[in-house]
Design an enzyme around this catalytic site. Structure first.
Site, PDB file in Angstrom:
ATOM      1  N   GLY A 186       0.773  -1.247   0.000  1.00 42.72           N
ATOM      2  CA  GLY A 186       0.000   0.000   0.000  1.00 42.72           C
ATOM      3  C   GLY A 186       0.796   1.285   0.000  1.00 42.72           C
ATOM      4  O   GLY A 186       0.240   2.346   0.312  1.00 42.72           O
ATOM      5  N   HIS A 223      -0.458  -6.203 -11.281  1.00 50.97           N
ATOM      6  CA  HIS A 223      -0.026  -5.894 -12.652  1.00 50.97           C
ATOM      7  C   HIS A 223       1.496  -5.774 -12.772  1.00 50.97           C
ATOM      8  O   HIS A 223       2.020  -5.688 -13.878  1.00 50.97           O
ATOM      9  CB  HIS A 223      -0.727  -4.643 -13.189  1.00 50.97           C
ATOM     10  CG  HIS A 223      -0.216  -3.346 -12.631  1.00 50.97           C
ATOM     11  ND1 HIS A 223      -0.513  -2.127 -13.205  1.00 50.97           N
ATOM     12  CD2 HIS A 223       0.552  -3.054 -11.552  1.00 50.97           C
ATOM     13  CE1 HIS A 223       0.051  -1.155 -12.512  1.00 50.97           C
ATOM     14  NE2 HIS A 223       0.705  -1.692 -11.512  1.00 50.97           N
TER      15      HIS A 223
END
Length: 406
Positions: A246, A310
């Site tokens: 995060g 990704h």
């Protein structure tokens, strides 16, 4: 000579068209979703209005090399910082600005002229320049650092990509330790290992990633907060959301802006060098964690991955997801993946640009809905729903662990 052009069987007066366009700005729309829809229409309009030569001139001279170089020169001169320090938001002459940053006046005039021609600056009178919202945004470290990152990393990697792909017989890059980035940097190891051993570039990368998180639509712009909350009687001691990878906490802070009382039930995880810069309130649990190792927080309501998967091809992505699956409580825990879900046709240009950026930086890619579903099922997840919003080019994939019967 007529000043009208036939458009779809009707007549559009050129002067009226130009006048109408000139008064449209961000405030012209009732929502950001409308603004984004209009912007996509403008991109398509440019494609229809340009001749092939217009397109070549824009790509090969106006934008890519000339504009990027002009922004980098301004960044290296600390032009916008010095301008803001001495005359915040004020009109300055090219001579004043040249004196301010100790640059040859003729040279700076040429750079300023191109920045104004490409709408990076305003040019209200001959030799006079005024900051724009974009140039003022470059004063923010997490935003302005994009210029250095562009020159130190992105442009060199894209420059080497055609040569690398030809040499490897045009095989799709999938090895995170041996791809275009490693070939460009003459380095053996992953992107993240490179930044560990090159701290200045690592700091630049972390700033840029922080800028991505801060400026993109947040999870709650796409996914409803009430779906995140557990059932009535939910154990308030259990972690509500673990933000895996995060960064410094941009997404957690966006969530707290909607519901500040949730702080004690939120966990931020990232690499040690990242989380020590965390910007979360003290009630948030901040934890250094390598997501290729078992997840230490068990049975949380939700495990959230924003722009993480990704970065990795399927083998590595499967390892990350497998550790989360093993930590989850079936029937209670959710997996929330905030990432691009490419349509099979007519993708947003930001999404396709991200896809190629993932290729040159980490030998990974942006996934379509079918490839997301295939990946998640292969590691034991069912997709519940893919949430979208007109506010965002990304989506939130909501998934849950398969039951033992499945």
């Amino acid at each position: 000579m007529s000043t009208t052009n036939e458009v779809n069987g009707s007549y559009l007066r050129l002067n009226d068209f130009c006048s109408n366009v000139e008064v449209i700005d961000q405030s012209s729309f009732s929502s950001d979703g409308e603004r984004i829809k209009a912007l996509a229409a403008v991109y398509r309009l440019i494609g229809r209005l340009e001749t092939p030569w217009d397109t070549v001139a824009r790509l090969c001279m106006t934008e890519e090399p000339a504009l990027f170089a002009s922004l980098k020169i301004a960044r290296d001169l600390q032009l916008f910082e010095e301008w803001n320090r001495v005359k915040e938001d004020a009109v300055c002459s090219d001579k004043e600005l040249a004196d301010l940053v100790s640059c040859d006046a003729i040279l700076l005039r040429r750079v300023l002229a191109h920045l104004a021609a490409t709408n990076m600056l305003e040019n209200p009178a001959d030799g006079q320049y005024k900051p724009t919202a974009f140039s003022k945004a470059l004063l923010q470290p997490v935003f302005g650092e994009w210029i250095n990152y562009l020159y130190d990393s992105l442009i060199p990697c894209f420059h080497k990509a055609p040569e690398y792909l030809a040499r490897t017989e045009y095989k799709n890059p999938t090895d995170p330790n041996n791809g275009i980035f490693q070939d460009t940097k003459k380095f053996t190891g992953s992107l993240f290992e490179y930044y560990d051993t090159h701290p200045e570039e690592g700091k630049s990368f972390n700033n840029v990633m922080g800028g991505v998180m801060a400026n993109q639509a947040g999870m709650l712009d796409i996914y409803p907060l009430e779906n995140l909350m557990g059932p009535v009687g939910d154990d308030q001691e259990t972690a509500l959301l673990v933000d895996v990878g995060g960064n410094v906490g941009h997404d957690i802070n966006k969530l707290l802006s909607k519901s500040p009382s949730l702080a004690p039930r939120l966990v931020l995880q990232d690499r040690e060098d990242v989380v020590r810069l965390a910007k979360c309130p003290p009630d948030v649990t901040v934890m250094a964690h390598d997501f290729f190792t078992p997840q230490p927080v068990k049975g949380a309501r939700a495990y959230y991955l924003h722009g993480v998967i990704h970065d990795w091809a399927d083998a590595e992505a499967g390892r990350i997801l497998g550790h989360l699956r093993d930590a989850m409580t079936t029937g209670y825990s959710k997996l929330l993946i905030h990432d691009h879900v490419l349509p099979e046709r007519n993708s947003h240009p930001q999404a396709t640009a991200y896809d190629l950026t993932m290729m040159v930086k980490v030998s990974a890619f942006e996934r379509t809905e079918s490839t997301w579903r295939e990946l998640l099922r292969s590691v034991g997840f069912n997709v519940i729903r893919i949430w979208t919003s007109p506010l965002a080019t990304q989506s939130v994939i909501e998934a849950e662990p398969m039951s033992s019967e499945q």
